[in-house]
Enzyme design. Sequence first.
Site, short mmCIF file in Angstrom:
data_model
loop_
_atom_site.label_atom_id
_atom_site.label_comp_id
_atom_site.label_asym_id
_atom_site.label_seq_id
_atom_site.Cartn_x
_atom_site.Cartn_y
_atom_site.Cartn_z
N ASP A 117 0.80 -1.25 0.00
CA ASP A 117 0.00 0.00 0.00
C ASP A 117 0.82 1.29 0.00
O ASP A 117 0.53 2.22 0.77
CB ASP A 117 -0.97 0.01 1.20
N LYS A 127 -6.95 -4.93 -2.73
CA LYS A 127 -7.65 -5.39 -1.52
C LYS A 127 -8.52 -4.28 -0.95
O LYS A 127 -8.39 -3.14 -1.36
CB LYS A 127 -6.63 -5.86 -0.49
N CYS A 174 -2.15 -2.59 7.72
CA CYS A 174 -2.00 -3.58 6.65
C CYS A 174 -0.69 -4.36 6.72
O CYS A 174 -0.66 -5.55 6.40
CB CYS A 174 -2.20 -2.92 5.30
C1 VGL Z 1 -4.63 0.86 5.81
C2 VGL Z 1 -5.96 2.05 7.24
C3 VGL Z 1 -7.02 1.95 6.36
C4 VGL Z 1 -3.29 0.30 5.50
C5 VGL Z 1 -5.69 0.74 4.92
O1 VGL Z 1 -2.95 0.16 4.30
O2 VGL Z 1 -2.55 0.01 6.47
N1 VGL Z 1 -4.79 1.50 6.96
N2 VGL Z 1 -6.86 1.29 5.20
#
Ligand code: VGL
Length: 203
Positions: A10, A96, A140
Amino acid sequence: MNGPALILVDVQNDFCPGGTLAVPDGDRVVAPLNRAAAAFAAAGLPVLASRDWHPPHTAHFQAYGGLWPVHCVQGSAGADFHPDLQLPAGTLLLSKGIDERLDGYSAFDGITAAGATLAEVLAAQGVDHLVIGGLATDYCVRATALDARERGLAVTVLIDAVAGVDLQPGDSDRALAAMHRAGTRLCTTDEVVAELARRGTAT
Ligand code: VGL
Ligand code: ZN
């Protein structure tokens, strides 16, 4: 043939400074991850990249009962990878957070464009060790590392190539401790790159 793979979790604009869910200093992960990705690619080892890829209406967002401001909406600029992230040719993309009922923190909840799960991809490529960096340490990255350990994989987290949200002060440190307790190795990108170089000369 068993070996390691690298997953970049991410590394997207919305998690970096200026994004809607900016992780403090989130973009500091980009340089070490570029080095790690280049080293894995040069060694002929798999590189994967996950992206948070939410529908506009999801129980993950505050407006619909979730914890988070709107971020990483499918097709938005905020969902793009950081512009300085260098993905080697052949990097496999996992999306995801697509299910509007779920948070979908773990990359093991993601699917490729062809609909394969991360577990299927890793099994097909003989991966028994997942090396993880990216965002965010306390969501994540944590969920991906713990899932990988539950699935019996060796796990290394690149401590200089992760950064956390820290909604509560200390969340990232607690996440690293939980990953470590679950048998995750915490080491620097330089250590992993040096190991890959030794691996290369040994074979
Ligand atoms: C994430 C908060 C909300 C992440 C994703 O990638 O860690 N954190 N959505
Ligand atoms: Zn999200």
